[in-house]
Scaffold this active site. Sequence first.
Site, PDB file in Angstrom:
ATOM      1  N   ASN A   1       0.849  -1.182   0.000  1.00 46.33           N
ATOM      2  CA  ASN A   1       0.000   0.000   0.000  1.00 46.33           C
ATOM      3  C   ASN A   1       0.894   1.244   0.000  1.00 46.33           C
ATOM      4  O   ASN A   1       2.136   1.138  -0.010  1.00 46.33           O
ATOM      5  CB  ASN A   1      -0.975  -0.006   1.184  1.00 46.33           C
ATOM      6  N   TYR A   2       0.293   2.402   0.001  1.00 41.97           N
ATOM      7  CA  TYR A   2       1.066   3.639  -0.145  1.00 41.97           C
ATOM      8  C   TYR A   2       2.058   3.821   1.005  1.00 41.97           C
ATOM      9  O   TYR A   2       3.232   4.154   0.792  1.00 41.97           O
ATOM     10  CB  TYR A   2       0.118   4.830  -0.229  1.00 41.97           C
ATOM     11  N   LYS A   3       1.601   3.580   2.234  1.00 42.00           N
ATOM     12  CA  LYS A   3       2.471   3.766   3.400  1.00 42.00           C
ATOM     13  C   LYS A   3       3.665   2.825   3.331  1.00 42.00           C
ATOM     14  O   LYS A   3       4.808   3.213   3.602  1.00 42.00           O
ATOM     15  CB  LYS A   3       1.669   3.529   4.680  1.00 42.00           C
ATOM     16  N   GLU A   4       3.417   1.579   2.953  1.00 41.65           N
ATOM     17  CA  GLU A   4       4.507   0.599   2.894  1.00 41.65           C
ATOM     18  C   GLU A   4       5.540   0.953   1.824  1.00 41.65           C
ATOM     19  O   GLU A   4       6.745   0.810   2.041  1.00 41.65           O
ATOM     20  CB  GLU A   4       3.922  -0.793   2.631  1.00 41.65           C
TER      21      GLU A   4
ATOM     22  N   ASP B   1      -6.140  -7.738   1.402  1.00 42.71           N
ATOM     23  CA  ASP B   1      -6.166  -9.199   1.244  1.00 42.71           C
ATOM     24  C   ASP B   1      -7.037  -9.604   0.064  1.00 42.71           C
ATOM     25  O   ASP B   1      -6.702 -10.514  -0.689  1.00 42.71           O
ATOM     26  CB  ASP B   1      -6.704  -9.859   2.529  1.00 42.71           C
TER      27      ASP B   1
END
Length: 494
Positions: free
Chosen positions: A203-206, A276
């Site tokens: 995701n964006y944060k990761e 998921d």
Amino acid sequence: MELIYQTLIRSFVEPAVLVLGDLMIDTYLRGASTRLSPEAPVPVVDISSHTSVLGGGANAAANLRHLGAKVTFVSLTGDDHAARLAGELLEKEGICDQVVRCDTRRTITKTRVIAGHQLLTRYDEGTELQLDQDCEQQIIAVLSEQLPLHDAILIADYNKGLITPAIIEALTAMNRDFRKFVAVDAKRLDRYKCLQPDVIKPNYKEITELLGLPEMPGRKAQQLEEMGTAIYQATGAKISAITLDEEGALIFQEDKLLCHTAARPVNTPNVSGAGDTYISAFTLSCLTGAAAATAAEIAGAAAAVAISKSNTAHCKHSELVAYFSIRDKCISDLEELSALCEMYRAQGRKIVFTNGCFDILHSGHVSYLERAASLGDVLIVGVNTDESIKRLKGPERPINSLNDRVQVLAGLGAISHLIAFGDQHDDTPEPLIRIIRPDVFAKGGDYNRESLPEAAAVEEYGGEVVLLPLVPDRSTTLIIKRIYTTPVLKVAEA
């Protein structure tokens, strides 16, 4: 294009997928709060429901299973009540359980207390330390036995202590021999570069943490579009599907930006578990032959279905097929109709059903259908077959064939879906009603409750029968009569 999507999705039942991931139990305590505690200024919640579902990597396994795949789940739990509950939930979902139990650990459980629609608190239990060497070797042994039996492995690493460097190293060696499709959804993707994953889903944060970038809300896609080389160097992934919430997803093929898919609009989304669902649908799409851009469209649709539901939710195989049928007004398959209605109900949408011959469409029909549509969110119309009309109205009818009648009705914006009905055993719409289970069954004012044998079926499912007034002097029978009785105008010869 929808037909291509549906063909791919129908093949989701073929692959066998091995899932390695952290097992969690998501528990929801729901109730009402009307007072504060005398011990402290905190709300007292009178619990009315207690629900537990699979979370973490187990939710990824459940998503794959709901989408149709054969699934084996490898993980680690304690030897406690939550572990036994997890075993029951995995069995209920039809997932093959290869979970190792360790008596020195406690199973991870996340409990949410909700009053009405308001989350009041969440408390977490369980061991999140790295597993010991004995359990590590047990996990490696299970993977060595199971990997050759599957078409793919999906790794769902929530950084809860399950997947160690030794396990990653062992998987890398195994995959050199077996060359399975590898999908990874992990908090720390750089750990899996040695596996050279076929697809990753940060995701964006990761991804910003991985690349050491500042977060730029509102400009996520713009910020990352030129970062393909950095992403590929950090992960070694053949395909990187980066989900950006309301900004959709960026799909990279190695170091090249392939496409930017738009987010699908959902009212009041519940995003818990959406990642998921996305990686599960993306993986199955690739396994059934989809190109990366097509896989991204299917995965986005699956996530949209899941987040339209409450709690940690899934997208069912039938719901995903139905999602791509929404724009198809004419439904020919009862199974497809059932899946569509299930999806609408899960989204909390109010279904209205009506039926009729609609032989010669006139202003009375249009007015009636518009009023019926105004009673809910979705209007489904049952249309009598030609044979059914002959039985009901005589051998001279219908004037227009079923195909012509349906084509004209499909042009009306008030109608969401059309389906034909009627056979020699039953010309009533009751079989459709039992599939649709409408919130509202609309009929014209020339009927009454007692003259509708299908009304009992509507009320059996908690629906309401609504009789709508008709436009005066507007009917197919009157139009036909007028045509037959109007003299033919003779044009005098010049």
